[in-house]
Scaffold this motif. Structure first.
Motif, short mmCIF file in Angstrom:
data_model
loop_
_atom_site.label_atom_id
_atom_site.label_comp_id
_atom_site.label_asym_id
_atom_site.label_seq_id
_atom_site.Cartn_x
_atom_site.Cartn_y
_atom_site.Cartn_z
N LEU A 100 3.39 26.66 3.59
CA LEU A 100 3.69 26.39 2.18
C LEU A 100 2.50 25.83 1.42
CD1 LEU A 100 7.28 24.87 2.49
CD2 LEU A 100 6.64 27.15 1.70
N ALA A 101 1.87 24.78 1.97
CA ALA A 101 0.85 24.07 1.20
C ALA A 101 -0.49 24.79 1.20
CB ALA A 101 0.69 22.65 1.72
N ASP A 107 13.11 15.50 3.84
CA ASP A 107 12.27 16.44 4.56
C ASP A 107 10.79 16.07 4.37
OD1 ASP A 107 10.79 18.55 5.49
OD2 ASP A 107 11.76 20.08 4.25
N THR A 108 10.14 15.58 5.44
CA THR A 108 8.74 15.14 5.34
C THR A 108 7.79 16.13 6.00
OG1 THR A 108 9.03 13.81 7.34
CG2 THR A 108 9.34 12.68 5.24
N ASP A 109 8.27 17.37 6.23
CA ASP A 109 7.46 18.36 6.93
C ASP A 109 6.23 18.81 6.16
OD1 ASP A 109 9.18 18.26 8.99
OD2 ASP A 109 10.16 20.20 8.59
N ILE A 157 0.86 -1.19 0.00
CA ILE A 157 0.00 0.00 0.00
C ILE A 157 0.90 1.24 0.00
CG2 ILE A 157 -0.25 0.01 2.55
CD1 ILE A 157 -3.13 1.11 2.03
N VAL A 158 0.54 2.23 -0.82
CA VAL A 158 1.30 3.48 -0.87
C VAL A 158 0.31 4.63 -0.67
CG1 VAL A 158 2.95 4.90 -2.15
CG2 VAL A 158 2.84 2.43 -2.59
N LEU A 159 0.64 5.52 0.27
CA LEU A 159 -0.20 6.69 0.49
C LEU A 159 0.68 7.94 0.41
CD1 LEU A 159 -1.10 4.46 3.04
CD2 LEU A 159 -3.09 5.94 2.75
N SER A 160 0.08 9.03 -0.09
CA SER A 160 0.82 10.29 -0.03
C SER A 160 -0.16 11.36 0.43
CB SER A 160 1.40 10.64 -1.40
OG SER A 160 0.37 10.94 -2.30
N THR A 161 0.37 12.33 1.16
CA THR A 161 -0.50 13.39 1.67
C THR A 161 0.34 14.57 2.15
OG1 THR A 161 -2.34 13.83 3.19
CG2 THR A 161 -0.60 12.41 4.02
N ILE A 162 -0.29 15.47 2.91
CA ILE A 162 0.41 16.66 3.42
C ILE A 162 0.45 16.58 4.95
CG2 ILE A 162 0.42 19.19 3.51
CD1 ILE A 162 -1.25 19.15 0.94
N ASN A 163 1.61 16.82 5.51
CA ASN A 163 1.82 16.76 6.96
C ASN A 163 1.08 17.91 7.66
OD1 ASN A 163 2.86 16.00 9.42
ND2 ASN A 163 4.96 15.84 8.67
N ARG A 164 0.77 17.70 8.95
CA ARG A 164 0.11 18.78 9.71
C ARG A 164 1.18 19.48 10.56
NH1 ARG A 164 -3.36 15.92 12.13
NH2 ARG A 164 -2.64 16.07 14.28
N THR A 165 1.90 20.40 9.91
CA THR A 165 2.95 21.15 10.60
C THR A 165 2.77 22.63 10.26
OG1 THR A 165 4.43 21.03 8.71
CG2 THR A 165 4.64 19.26 10.33
N ALA A 166 3.46 23.48 11.01
CA ALA A 166 3.40 24.92 10.74
C ALA A 166 3.95 25.20 9.34
CB ALA A 166 4.19 25.68 11.80
N LEU A 180 7.73 0.15 5.10
CA LEU A 180 8.92 -0.02 4.27
C LEU A 180 9.66 1.29 4.04
CD1 LEU A 180 7.59 -2.51 1.56
CD2 LEU A 180 8.84 -3.03 3.66
N ASP A 181 8.92 2.39 3.92
CA ASP A 181 9.61 3.65 3.62
C ASP A 181 8.69 4.84 3.92
OD1 ASP A 181 11.96 4.98 2.65
OD2 ASP A 181 10.85 5.52 0.85
N ARG A 182 9.33 5.94 4.30
CA ARG A 182 8.64 7.22 4.40
C ARG A 182 9.54 8.23 3.68
NH1 ARG A 182 8.31 10.49 9.96
NH2 ARG A 182 7.16 8.69 10.75
N ARG A 183 8.97 8.98 2.73
CA ARG A 183 9.79 9.84 1.90
C ARG A 183 9.13 11.20 1.72
NH1 ARG A 183 14.25 8.09 -1.26
NH2 ARG A 183 13.90 6.33 0.12
N GLY A 184 9.93 12.26 1.86
CA GLY A 184 9.40 13.60 1.64
C GLY A 184 9.46 13.99 0.17
N VAL A 185 8.63 14.96 -0.20
CA VAL A 185 8.67 15.52 -1.55
C VAL A 185 8.73 17.03 -1.40
CG1 VAL A 185 7.56 15.65 -3.79
CG2 VAL A 185 7.22 13.63 -2.38
N VAL A 186 9.74 17.65 -2.03
CA VAL A 186 9.86 19.11 -1.90
C VAL A 186 9.92 19.76 -3.28
CG1 VAL A 186 11.04 19.01 0.32
CG2 VAL A 186 12.39 19.02 -1.79
#
Lengths: 253, 412
Positions: free
Chosen positions: A181-182, A240-242, A167-176, A221-227
């Motif tokens: 940015l988002a 960076d997964t912020d 299973i692969v999920l992508s989304t936006i983190n809940r950070t300041a 298996l993995d957690r990866r940021g996208v910038v």
């Protein structure tokens, strides 16, 4: 899909005005310079990541043209089919589901136009799960931040993964930073997205995805940021997964 | 008549070094790719026949690394002459002594020669044999008659009546690209009223790997070393003078001797001579949906800096890398957003190189005293600044900029 018994109710295709409207929306979805430009820009990085993770997990050669040959892939919240079509081109048997009847008609129309065979259905993950089908790969890309009940949605997605599948999920983190940015950046300053696309309190932290999945017996298996790289004008993988991030987990066989 | 189109991923029109190296790079990078190359002539794979073609080109270090990464350099190396040294003079024809303004130890920082002189036929032959070995489909003799693109693909009709359908058509059909006109892409071009005379010379004394370029008022006169005691000649003259020169053996040799000087001993013309009009043609766009230009079809530039062929290899390296990455991700290789990545990568570079080459030519094809003084001052300055000189060599060797992987000798 191991079960094709559930054919979603086809939307009426007899009304030419409706078909005309769907064609117009399809053209919008698929115009790389149009309304969905941010998604087109975002697509290469997530496709590259998906291909690599899926090939690594299922023992495929990443370099080949049809690296996903024969794998069943389910894309939950498929929209106009921006992910489904590339995955089908790589040889996967793709099913795309979306609660929006319009999106599904648009996706069907476009796939037929480019000659790709993709099974699109206007159903929810929960409805599809009720039929008992499972897939080698289940995707929920940019979806969890829009659902009402995250743990329930994750359970529904997880049930659709075949034992040994991914299973692969992508989304936006809940950070300041994500808020800045988002939401402020992308919706108000740059106007990449319509205002109100994302609301801060519905954003999801990685632990809120990983915890429930682990609770369901999945292995992370993995957690990866996208910038976003403003100099090159494209998106790239990052540690960076912020803000934007992707999570991969496997269901034990 | 409705012929059922044969489905391909990519069709390449043109079997010169650009078309062949692009086809080879893609076949090597993407196992299972359905690719066809269409050419008006079958590729010349017979080395004995190829040896009769004496034309040679300067292959910059970056392009050489790309040929190595394609696995064809080892076959070309025995007939390639490294350029070890370069001398540039600025002179009038009857100047007894030609002041030398620039001398280069023509090696890049890591000691690699900045260029090699390579016979065209040997290079094209090696590429064609490698493409055959990689299982590339070559359709020849045949030609693309026309094509039309829509959301599903491009239908490519051949002169023979065959119809191919593909996701992408690449036009590598040269500076007067017919496919470019069919695609409705306009060009910016101008002509210099000059022609480049090209032939091969045999000389008594060894050249020691030295390239000599005299900037004469009529245009550059360059001797580029070939294997053995031979050199390739590139001689620019006003077009009407060039035509008279190549038509008359006696006149040609007499004028040649006045320019060659005595450094190489007795000189003999051993190849056929031909004159090519010099000009600059740059396509306004390099891509359209399901269509891309590469090599001279995108930009034909004045051969003064020897960069036409090397820019062609840069196109190939960039386009192959963009397409391989896109296809591996499942993207449609003919989609405009994919092709625009190639255009963004190449177009700036092309315009910059075309502008520099144009300025160089205008500056050096000139006998006005102030212009001469200015350029001699400039060349003298360059000669005294080692860092600037290294940068010149680096640029001429094809380095600099955001270099595609193959030009760094890496696989894509």
């Amino acid at each position: 899909m191991t079960d094709a018994a559930t054919e979603a109710p086809r939307v009426s295709t007899v009304d030419p005005a409706e078909v005309e409207r769907f064609s117009r929306i399809a053209a919008e979805w698929w115009d790389p310079h149009g309304k969905f430009r941010p998604l087109h820009r975002f697509n290469p990085v997530r496709l590259g990541y998906l291909k690599r993770e899926i090939c690594a997990h299922h023992g495929r050669d990443e370099r080949t043209v049809r690296g996903l040959d024969g794998l069943s892939v389910l894309d939950i919240g498929c929209g106009g089919g921006l992910l489904c079509e590339p995955l089908a081109r790589l040889g996967a048997r793709v099913t795309g589901i979306d609660p929006s009847v319009t999106n599904i008609e648009v996706a069907r129309l476009h796939a037929a136009g480019v000659g790709l065979d993709i099974d699109y259905r206007a159903v929810t993950a929960e409805d599809l799960g009720a039929t008992g089908v499972t897939c080698d790969v289940v995707l929920a890309m940019e979806v969890v931040e829009h659902v009402a009940d995250v743990p329930a949605f994750l359970a529904a997605c997880a049930a659709l993964v075949r034992p040994g599948g991914l299973i692969v999920l992508s989304t936006i983190n809940r950070t300041a930073k994500a808020f800045a940015l988002a939401i402020v950046g992308a919706e108000y300053v740059l106007r990449w997205l319509p205002r109100g696309t994302h609301s801060y309190d519905k954003l999801v932290r990685p632990e809120e995805i990983e915890g429930p999945l682990q609770g369901l017996g999945f292995t992370l298996l993995d957690r990866r940021g996208v910038v976003f790289d403003p100099l090159r004008g494209n998106w790239a993988e990052s540690t960076d997964t912020d803000v934007n991030y992707m999570v991969v987990a496997a269901r034990p066989s | 008549m409705t012929a059922t189109p044969e489905r391909h991923d990519i069709v390449i029109a043109g079997g010169g070094y650009v078309g062949l190296s692009l086809a080879l790079a893609l076949m090597q990078a993407l196992p299972g790719l359905r690719l066809a190359l269409v050419d008006t002539r079958p590729p010349q794979t017979d080395p004995a026949e190829a040896a009769k073609d004496l034309r040679a080109s300067a292959i910059a270090a970056a392009a050489r690394r790309m040929l190595a990464s394609l696995g064809v350099w080892d076959e070309i190396a025995p007939v390639a002459q490294p350029i070890l040294d370069m001398t540039v003079t600025d002179s009038r024809l009857d100047d007894r002594v030609r002041p030398v303004f620039l001398t280069f130890d023509a090696r890049t920082d890591d000691g690699e020669p900045f260029a090699h002189m390579v016979p065209n036929a040997a290079m094209v032959g090696a590429l064609a044999r490698a493409l055959e070995a990689a299982g590339g489909e070559v359709i020849a003799p045949d030609a693309v008659a026309d094509f039309d693109a829509d959301a599903a693909g491009t239908r490519v009709r051949l002169g023979s009546g065959r119809v191919l359908s593909a996701s992408l058509l690449v036009a590598a059909d040269g500076v007067r690209s017919r496919l470019r006109s069919l695609a409705g892409i306009r060009t910016v071009s101008w002509s210099y009223g000059q022609s480049g005379i090209v032939t091969t010379l045999k000389h008594e004394l060894p050249h020691e790997g030295r390239a000599i370029e005299h900037f004469l008022p009529s245009g550059p006169f360059a001797l580029l070393p070939l294997t053995g005691n031979r050199s390739s000649l590139v001689w620019s003259e006003k077009t009407e003078i060039a035509e008279r020169l190549i038509a008359d053996d006696f006149l040609f040799e007499a004028e040649l001797m006045r320019r060659v000087g005595h450094g190489l001993g007795a000189v003999e013309v051993v190849g056929p001579r031909a004159a090519y009009p010099l000009g600059l043609t740059v396509a306004r766009d390099f891509v359209r949906p399901r269509f891309a230009l590469a090599g001279d079809a995108a930009h034909g530039i004045h051969p003064i800096a020897g960069q036409g062929l090397n820019m062609g290899f840069r196109d190939v390296a960039a386009l192959a890398e963009v397409l391989a990455e896109a296809i591996r991700r499942g993207e449609d290789p003919g989609a405009i957003d994919v092709l625009e990545r190639y255009q963004r990568w190449r177009r700036f570079d092309t315009v910059e190189m075309a502008a520099v080459t144009d300025v160089l030519n205008r500056l050096f094809s000139n006998d006005l005293a102030p212009v001469r003084a200015l350029r001699d001052f400039g060349l003298g300055l360059v000669d005294r600044l080692p860092a600037l000189k290294r940068r010149f060599i680096g640029e001429a060797a094809g380095g600099g900029g955001d270099l595609p992987k193959m030009l760094r000798g890496q696989a894509i």
